[in-house]
Design a protein around this motif. Structure first.
Motif, short mmCIF file in Angstrom:
data_model
loop_
_atom_site.label_atom_id
_atom_site.label_comp_id
_atom_site.label_asym_id
_atom_site.label_seq_id
_atom_site.Cartn_x
_atom_site.Cartn_y
_atom_site.Cartn_z
N LYS A 1 -11.18 -15.55 -30.00
CA LYS A 1 -11.10 -16.43 -30.81
C LYS A 1 -8.96 -16.24 -31.62
O LYS A 1 -8.45 -16.30 -31.44
CB LYS A 1 -11.43 -16.79 -32.27
N ALA A 2 -9.27 -14.89 -31.81
CA ALA A 2 -8.25 -13.27 -32.61
C ALA A 2 -7.42 -13.85 -31.02
O ALA A 2 -6.43 -13.60 -31.61
CB ALA A 2 -8.86 -12.47 -32.57
N TRP A 3 -8.04 -13.28 -29.86
CA TRP A 3 -6.78 -13.15 -29.04
C TRP A 3 -5.89 -14.84 -28.92
O TRP A 3 -4.78 -15.31 -28.41
CB TRP A 3 -7.57 -13.13 -27.63
N ILE A 4 -6.76 -15.72 -28.89
CA ILE A 4 -5.89 -17.36 -29.15
C ILE A 4 -5.08 -17.29 -30.37
O ILE A 4 -3.95 -17.62 -29.64
CB ILE A 4 -7.10 -18.40 -28.85
N ASN A 5 -5.56 -16.89 -31.27
CA ASN A 5 -4.43 -17.07 -32.74
C ASN A 5 -3.40 -15.74 -32.42
O ASN A 5 -2.35 -16.12 -32.59
CB ASN A 5 -5.23 -16.45 -33.81
#
Length: 200
Positions: A19-23
Protein backbone atom coordinates in the motif's frame (compact mmCIF):
# COMPACT_ATOMS: atom_id res chain seq x y z
CA UNK A 1 0.81 -23.95 8.94
CA UNK A 2 3.36 -24.33 11.70
CA UNK A 3 4.56 -20.83 10.84
CA UNK A 4 1.16 -19.32 11.58
CA UNK A 5 2.37 -16.38 13.67
CA UNK A 6 5.35 -15.53 11.42
CA UNK A 7 3.08 -15.91 8.38
CA UNK A 8 0.61 -13.41 9.85
CA UNK A 9 3.45 -10.97 10.57
CA UNK A 10 4.83 -11.38 7.05
CA UNK A 11 1.38 -10.92 5.50
CA UNK A 12 0.91 -7.69 7.47
CA UNK A 13 4.34 -6.41 6.42
CA UNK A 14 3.67 -7.23 2.77
CA UNK A 15 0.26 -5.54 2.87
CA UNK A 16 1.53 -2.34 4.49
CA UNK A 17 4.56 -2.18 2.18
CA UNK A 18 2.47 -2.74 -0.95
CA UNK A 19 0.00 0.00 0.00
CA UNK A 20 2.84 2.41 0.81
CA UNK A 21 4.54 1.67 -2.53
CA UNK A 22 1.29 2.33 -4.40
CA UNK A 23 1.12 5.73 -2.68
CA UNK A 24 4.81 6.36 -3.39
CA UNK A 25 4.28 5.70 -7.10
CA UNK A 26 1.32 8.09 -7.15
CA UNK A 27 3.29 10.78 -5.29
CA UNK A 28 6.28 10.53 -7.63
CA UNK A 29 4.10 10.68 -10.74
CA UNK A 30 2.39 13.80 -9.37
CA UNK A 31 5.79 15.33 -8.66
CA UNK A 32 6.85 14.58 -12.23
CA UNK A 33 3.64 16.09 -13.61
CA UNK A 34 3.86 19.30 -11.59
CA UNK A 35 7.58 19.77 -12.27
CA UNK A 36 7.07 19.44 -16.02
CA UNK A 37 3.98 21.65 -15.98
CA UNK A 38 5.83 24.31 -13.97
CA UNK A 39 8.58 24.30 -16.59
CA UNK A 40 5.97 24.92 -19.29
CA UNK A 41 4.25 27.63 -17.24
CA UNK A 42 7.48 29.49 -16.45
CA UNK A 43 8.65 29.19 -20.05
CA UNK A 44 5.30 30.66 -21.15
CA UNK A 45 5.61 33.51 -18.63
CA UNK A 46 9.14 34.29 -19.84
CA UNK A 47 8.21 34.16 -23.54
CA UNK A 48 5.07 36.29 -23.13
CA UNK A 49 6.91 38.89 -21.09
CA UNK A 50 9.72 39.04 -23.66
CA UNK A 51 7.23 39.54 -26.52
CA UNK A 52 5.41 42.29 -24.61
CA UNK A 53 8.69 44.08 -23.90
CA UNK A 54 9.54 44.04 -27.61
CA UNK A 55 6.41 46.07 -28.33
CA UNK A 56 6.18 48.19 -25.20
CA UNK A 57 9.47 49.67 -24.05
CA UNK A 58 9.51 49.94 -20.24
CA UNK A 59 10.52 53.15 -18.56
CA UNK A 60 14.18 53.40 -17.47
CA UNK A 61 13.17 53.16 -13.82
CA UNK A 62 11.36 49.86 -14.46
CA UNK A 63 13.85 48.30 -16.86
CA UNK A 64 16.19 47.01 -14.16
CA UNK A 65 13.27 45.44 -12.29
CA UNK A 66 11.95 43.71 -15.42
CA UNK A 67 15.41 42.49 -16.44
CA UNK A 68 15.88 41.06 -12.95
CA UNK A 69 12.49 39.36 -13.13
CA UNK A 70 13.35 37.74 -16.47
CA UNK A 71 16.70 36.57 -15.09
CA UNK A 72 14.95 35.04 -12.06
CA UNK A 73 12.45 33.21 -14.31
CA UNK A 74 15.30 31.85 -16.40
CA UNK A 75 17.14 30.63 -13.29
CA UNK A 76 13.96 28.94 -12.02
CA UNK A 77 13.55 27.20 -15.38
CA UNK A 78 17.13 25.92 -15.21
CA UNK A 79 16.67 24.78 -11.59
CA UNK A 80 13.44 22.94 -12.45
CA UNK A 81 15.14 21.21 -15.37
CA UNK A 82 18.05 20.08 -13.21
CA UNK A 83 15.70 19.02 -10.41
CA UNK A 84 13.60 16.93 -12.79
CA UNK A 85 16.68 15.20 -14.22
CA UNK A 86 18.28 14.43 -10.86
CA UNK A 87 15.12 13.16 -9.17
CA UNK A 88 14.07 10.79 -12.00
CA UNK A 89 10.49 10.73 -10.72
CA UNK A 90 9.10 8.60 -13.55
CA UNK A 91 11.82 5.94 -13.34
CA UNK A 92 11.48 5.68 -9.56
CA UNK A 93 7.69 5.43 -9.88
CA UNK A 94 8.13 2.57 -12.36
CA UNK A 95 10.32 0.69 -9.87
CA UNK A 96 7.70 1.12 -7.15
CA UNK A 97 5.05 -0.18 -9.57
CA UNK A 98 7.09 -3.27 -10.37
CA UNK A 99 7.71 -3.74 -6.65
CA UNK A 100 4.09 -3.62 -5.56
CA UNK A 101 3.11 -6.06 -8.32
CA UNK A 102 5.75 -8.46 -6.96
CA UNK A 103 4.35 -7.97 -3.46
CA UNK A 104 0.87 -8.76 -4.73
CA UNK A 105 2.13 -12.13 -5.95
CA UNK A 106 3.67 -12.76 -2.51
CA UNK A 107 0.33 -11.85 -0.89
CA UNK A 108 -1.48 -14.35 -3.07
CA UNK A 109 1.10 -17.00 -2.20
CA UNK A 110 0.61 -16.38 1.53
CA UNK A 111 -3.18 -16.57 1.14
CA UNK A 112 -2.79 -19.91 -0.62
CA UNK A 113 -0.52 -21.27 2.12
CA UNK A 114 -2.99 -20.21 4.81
CA UNK A 115 -5.53 -22.65 3.36
CA UNK A 116 -3.16 -25.63 3.52
CA UNK A 117 -2.56 -27.90 6.54
CA UNK A 118 0.84 -27.67 8.27
CA UNK A 119 3.62 -29.59 6.54
CA UNK A 120 7.35 -29.27 5.81
CA UNK A 121 6.52 -28.30 2.23
CA UNK A 122 4.30 -25.44 3.43
CA UNK A 123 7.07 -24.24 5.74
CA UNK A 124 9.55 -24.34 2.85
CA UNK A 125 7.19 -22.36 0.62
CA UNK A 126 6.70 -19.81 3.40
CA UNK A 127 10.48 -19.42 3.72
CA UNK A 128 10.73 -18.90 -0.05
CA UNK A 129 8.05 -16.17 0.08
CA UNK A 130 9.89 -14.49 2.96
CA UNK A 131 13.08 -14.48 0.87
CA UNK A 132 11.15 -12.99 -2.06
CA UNK A 133 9.87 -10.22 0.20
CA UNK A 134 13.38 -9.41 1.42
CA UNK A 135 14.56 -9.36 -2.21
CA UNK A 136 11.75 -6.95 -3.19
CA UNK A 137 12.75 -4.61 -0.35
CA UNK A 138 16.36 -4.58 -1.55
CA UNK A 139 15.41 -3.80 -5.14
CA UNK A 140 13.15 -0.82 -4.40
CA UNK A 141 14.06 2.37 -2.57
CA UNK A 142 12.54 2.97 0.84
CA UNK A 143 9.20 4.75 0.61
CA UNK A 144 8.56 7.99 2.46
CA UNK A 145 7.01 7.69 5.92
CA UNK A 146 4.08 9.78 4.72
CA UNK A 147 3.32 7.13 2.08
CA UNK A 148 2.86 4.63 4.89
CA UNK A 149 0.73 7.03 6.94
CA UNK A 150 -1.43 7.71 3.87
CA UNK A 151 -1.98 3.97 3.43
CA UNK A 152 -3.05 3.54 7.04
CA UNK A 153 -5.36 6.57 6.93
CA UNK A 154 -6.97 5.24 3.75
CA UNK A 155 -7.48 1.81 5.33
CA UNK A 156 -9.47 3.47 8.13
CA UNK A 157 -11.11 1.27 10.75
CA UNK A 158 -10.20 -1.91 8.89
CA UNK A 159 -6.73 -2.04 10.45
CA UNK A 160 -6.05 -4.65 13.11
CA UNK A 161 -2.52 -3.36 13.80
CA UNK A 162 -0.49 -0.17 13.38
CA UNK A 163 -3.54 2.02 13.77
CA UNK A 164 -3.20 5.69 12.82
CA UNK A 165 -2.40 8.01 15.72
CA UNK A 166 -3.48 11.61 16.08
CA UNK A 167 0.13 12.67 15.46
CA UNK A 168 0.17 10.70 12.21
CA UNK A 169 -2.99 12.44 11.04
CA UNK A 170 -1.65 15.88 11.97
CA UNK A 171 1.60 15.23 10.10
CA UNK A 172 -0.20 13.92 7.01
CA UNK A 173 -2.78 16.68 6.72
CA UNK A 174 -0.19 19.37 7.47
CA UNK A 175 1.91 17.96 4.61
CA UNK A 176 -1.14 18.03 2.32
CA UNK A 177 -1.85 21.69 3.20
CA UNK A 178 1.82 22.63 2.79
CA UNK A 179 2.00 20.91 -0.59
CA UNK A 180 -1.20 22.56 -1.84
CA UNK A 181 -0.04 26.00 -0.70
CA UNK A 182 3.42 25.52 -2.24
CA UNK A 183 1.91 24.59 -5.61
CA UNK A 184 -0.39 27.61 -5.59
CA UNK A 185 2.58 29.84 -4.77
CA UNK A 186 4.77 28.24 -7.46
CA UNK A 187 2.14 28.53 -10.19
CA UNK A 188 0.85 31.96 -9.22
CA UNK A 189 3.98 33.86 -8.16
CA UNK A 190 4.98 35.14 -11.66
CA UNK A 191 1.41 36.22 -12.44
CA UNK A 192 1.17 37.92 -9.05
CA UNK A 193 4.42 39.75 -9.76
CA UNK A 194 3.11 41.02 -13.10
CA UNK A 195 -0.16 42.16 -11.55
CA UNK A 196 1.69 44.00 -8.78
CA UNK A 197 3.81 45.75 -11.40
CA UNK A 198 0.80 46.71 -13.56
CA UNK A 199 -1.33 48.05 -10.69
CA UNK A 200 1.40 49.62 -8.59
Amino acid sequence: MTTNSPAKALADNVWFTRKAWINAEERLLKNDFHTQLLMVVYAAYTSCLSVVLLKYEPSPSDKNLIDTGLAVLSIILLALSLYLNTKSFRDRAARFKTGYHDLHLIERGLESLALQPPSPQVDAEFTALSVQYDKALREVETHAELDDIHARITAGAGLTSRRVTRTDKCRYYWWRIWRFGSLILAYGAPAAGVLCYVFK
